[in-house]
Design a protein around this motif. Structure first.
Motif, short mmCIF file in Angstrom:
data_model
loop_
_atom_site.label_atom_id
_atom_site.label_comp_id
_atom_site.label_asym_id
_atom_site.label_seq_id
_atom_site.Cartn_x
_atom_site.Cartn_y
_atom_site.Cartn_z
N THR A 279 0.60 -1.33 -0.07
CA THR A 279 -0.14 -0.18 0.00
C THR A 279 0.97 1.20 -0.15
O THR A 279 0.52 2.01 -0.73
N THR B 116 2.51 1.63 -3.44
CA THR B 116 1.59 2.14 -4.41
C THR B 116 1.47 3.50 -4.27
O THR B 116 1.37 4.27 -5.29
N ALA B 117 1.19 4.09 -3.05
CA ALA B 117 0.74 5.55 -2.72
C ALA B 117 2.11 6.23 -3.28
O ALA B 117 1.98 7.27 -3.81
N TRP C 119 2.41 6.61 -7.05
CA TRP C 119 1.15 7.41 -7.52
C TRP C 119 1.79 8.70 -7.45
O TRP C 119 1.55 9.51 -8.13
N TRP C 120 2.12 9.15 -6.12
CA TRP C 120 2.81 10.53 -5.84
C TRP C 120 3.76 11.02 -7.01
O TRP C 120 3.80 12.05 -7.53
#
Length: 154
Positions: A17, A20-21, A24-25
């Motif tokens: 998680t 992934t965050a 994405w950022w």
């Protein structure tokens, strides 16, 4: 034993998680043109947006200079070079300078360059007005240059 397996699974899910965050950022930020604040505001470009080091690195007075900081084995740097060369060829009043970040470490530190490619947009007065980390988008770059230029595209 059941509790240990569940803990391990939760750690794996948490790490995935977080990764992934962060990914994405990073993708949202990569290649985006960010304005650099003027006097009296906090700037994200380093200590002095009108540093005299810019002239020493090749900023051209009276022209908008796109300063690309590159490194030898940087694949995105080649894509950025092609894009900036194309913009220079199509737009009057734009000058491109490519700087080898490894050979100019003091300047890189002073200008807060953290990765390659990084492009600094220097206005005709020699101030950093925009910066991009990563490969800029052509349309976004052109839109960011328009207010800085008095000439038109060829």
């Amino acid at each position: 034993m059941q509790h240990t397996n569940l803990t391990g699974l939760m750690v794996v899910v948490g790490v995935l998680t977080l990764a992934t965050a962060l990914g994405w950022w990073w993708r949202r930020r990569d290649g985006r043109i960010r304005p650099v604040a003027r006097e009296g505001q906090l700037a994200d470009s380093g200590p002095d947006p009108a540093s005299p080091v810019l002239a020493a690195l090749g900023a051209r007075p009276g022209a908008v200079t796109l300063m690309q900081f590159s490194s030898a084995f940087c694949a995105p740097c080649r894509a950025t070079r092609r894009l900036l060369t194309e913009v220079e060829g199509r737009v009057d009043g734009v000058h491109v300078v490519e700087i080898d970040a490894e050979r100019h470490l003091d300047e890189v530190r002073e200008l807060a360059i953290w990765r390659t490619p990084t492009v600094l947009v220097v206005d005709a007065e020699g101030r950093i007005v925009q910066r991009v980390s990563g490969v800029p988008g052509r349309d976004e770059l052109m839109a960011g240059l328009r207010p800085l230029l008095s000439g038109a595209a060829r």
